[in-house]
Enzyme design. Structure first.
Site, mmCIF file in Angstrom:
data_model
loop_
_atom_site.group_PDB
_atom_site.id
_atom_site.type_symbol
_atom_site.label_atom_id
_atom_site.label_comp_id
_atom_site.label_asym_id
_atom_site.label_seq_id
_atom_site.Cartn_x
_atom_site.Cartn_y
_atom_site.Cartn_z
ATOM 1 N N HIS A 42 -9.097 -0.652 6.246
ATOM 2 C CA HIS A 42 -8.996 -1.834 5.455
ATOM 3 C C HIS A 42 -10.219 -2.763 5.983
ATOM 4 C CE1 HIS A 42 -4.497 -1.068 6.041
ATOM 5 N NE2 HIS A 42 -4.751 -1.093 4.800
ATOM 6 N N LYS A 68 10.310 -2.466 2.844
ATOM 7 C CA LYS A 68 10.414 -1.670 3.860
ATOM 8 C C LYS A 68 10.103 -2.592 5.108
ATOM 9 C CE LYS A 68 5.851 -0.356 2.089
ATOM 10 N NZ LYS A 68 4.622 0.044 1.948
ATOM 11 N N ARG A 78 -8.687 5.397 -2.014
ATOM 12 C CA ARG A 78 -8.816 6.621 -1.297
ATOM 13 C C ARG A 78 -8.759 8.025 -2.234
ATOM 14 N NH1 ARG A 78 -4.207 4.678 2.960
ATOM 15 N NH2 ARG A 78 -3.595 4.057 0.778
ATOM 16 N N SER A 122 -2.169 3.474 7.519
ATOM 17 C CA SER A 122 -1.269 2.767 8.418
ATOM 18 C C SER A 122 -0.529 3.767 8.978
ATOM 19 C CB SER A 122 -0.910 1.322 7.901
ATOM 20 O OG SER A 122 -1.968 0.555 7.764
HETATM 21 P P1 ADP Z 1 -0.370 -1.403 0.162
HETATM 22 O O1 ADP Z 1 1.069 -1.261 0.883
HETATM 23 O O2 ADP Z 1 -0.311 -2.135 -0.743
HETATM 24 O O3 ADP Z 1 -0.753 0.051 -0.104
HETATM 25 P P2 ADP Z 1 -1.920 -1.338 2.568
HETATM 26 O O4 ADP Z 1 -2.096 -2.240 3.683
HETATM 27 O O5 ADP Z 1 -1.382 0.180 2.825
HETATM 28 O O6 ADP Z 1 -1.270 -1.922 1.318
HETATM 29 O O7 ADP Z 1 -3.441 -1.208 1.715
HETATM 30 C C1 ADP Z 1 -4.009 -2.366 0.921
HETATM 31 C C2 ADP Z 1 -5.088 -2.082 0.326
HETATM 32 O O8 ADP Z 1 -6.144 -1.324 1.370
HETATM 33 C C3 ADP Z 1 -4.918 -1.028 -0.875
HETATM 34 O O9 ADP Z 1 -5.726 -1.134 -1.877
HETATM 35 C C4 ADP Z 1 -5.366 0.506 -0.174
HETATM 36 O O10 ADP Z 1 -5.437 1.324 -1.093
HETATM 37 C C5 ADP Z 1 -6.350 0.210 0.627
HETATM 38 N N1 ADP Z 1 -6.482 0.973 1.824
HETATM 39 C C6 ADP Z 1 -5.782 1.335 2.917
HETATM 40 N N2 ADP Z 1 -6.485 2.289 3.721
HETATM 41 C C7 ADP Z 1 -7.637 2.644 3.231
HETATM 42 C C8 ADP Z 1 -8.765 3.128 3.587
HETATM 43 N N3 ADP Z 1 -8.499 3.937 4.778
HETATM 44 N N4 ADP Z 1 -9.833 3.068 3.093
HETATM 45 C C9 ADP Z 1 -10.096 2.291 2.034
HETATM 46 N N5 ADP Z 1 -8.807 1.476 1.562
HETATM 47 C C10 ADP Z 1 -7.790 1.500 2.087
#
Ligand code: ADP
Length: 161
Positions: free
Chosen positions: A17, A41, A90, A128
């Site tokens: 992120h 969730k 990703r 995460s």
């Molecule tokens: P969501 O629950 O909406 O997927 P996340 O917090 O998991 O939210 O992710 C928010 C954004 O960050 C999404 O666009 C996700 O694809 C991106 N993201 C999450 N992890 C990574 C990573 N390791 N590298 C690049 N982008 C990421």
């Protein structure tokens, strides 16, 4: 002013992120990192804890603002007058859902475009969910998260740092 919203759960923020935030912050005048509050969730961290961690690890980036929203992203985008949405991509598995969301968000927001940034090589497998699983069992995840997040995770699961 070119304003973009980077929405997500950020439960908790990872280096993946953070990499997207750093790269996007160079593309826009203001980047709003927006924690989605309506996730069905139950999260590990409260919204305040997530915001606090994001705040700490982005403190050095002057045009980043941490906020949250409830309900539809498109409504939040309209309220803030942002012209762009930022998402990270990703694996290919992210693509179908993200493409559908882009189309809906574009229509429903009246033209806010989504900018996709491809995950950097080192973080392309990071989520995460995976980080939480390892931290739950006492593993140090300092390689994958900012130091404050690693400490917060170990603390949350009752492991001493
Ligand atoms: P969501 O629950 O909406 O997927 P996340 O917090 O998991 O939210 O992710 C928010 C954004 O960050 C999404 O666009 C996700 O694809 C991106 N993201 C999450 N992890 C990574 C990573 N390791 N590298 C690049 N982008 C990421």
């Amino acid at each position: 002013m070119r304003v973009a919203v980077y929405p997500g759960s950020f439960d908790p923020i990872t280096n993946g992120h953070l990499d997207i935030i750093e790269r996007a912050s160079r593309m826009f005048d203001e980047l709003l990192v927006a924690i989605a509050r309506n996730s069905s969730k139950e999260g590990l961290f409260s919204f305040d804890e997530r915001a606090d961690l994001i705040q700490k690890v982005t403190a050095g980036i002057s045009n980043v603002r941490v906020t949250s929203f409830e309900g539809l992203l498109v409504d939040f985008v309209r309220e803030t007058s942002a012209q762009f949405i930022v998402r990270g991509l990703r694996a290919v598995s992210d693509f179908d859902y993200e493409y559908a969301m882009y189309q809906m968000n574009y229509e429903m927001s009246g033209g806010a475009d989504t900018i996709f940034l491809l995950a950097s090589r080192d973080y392309s497998y990071l989520s995460s969910t995976i980080i939480k699983e390892f931290a739950r069992h006492g593993r140090d995840v300092a390689e994958y998260t900012p130091a404050q997040v690693n400490a917060a995770l170990l603390n949350k699961f009752g492991h001493k740092k």
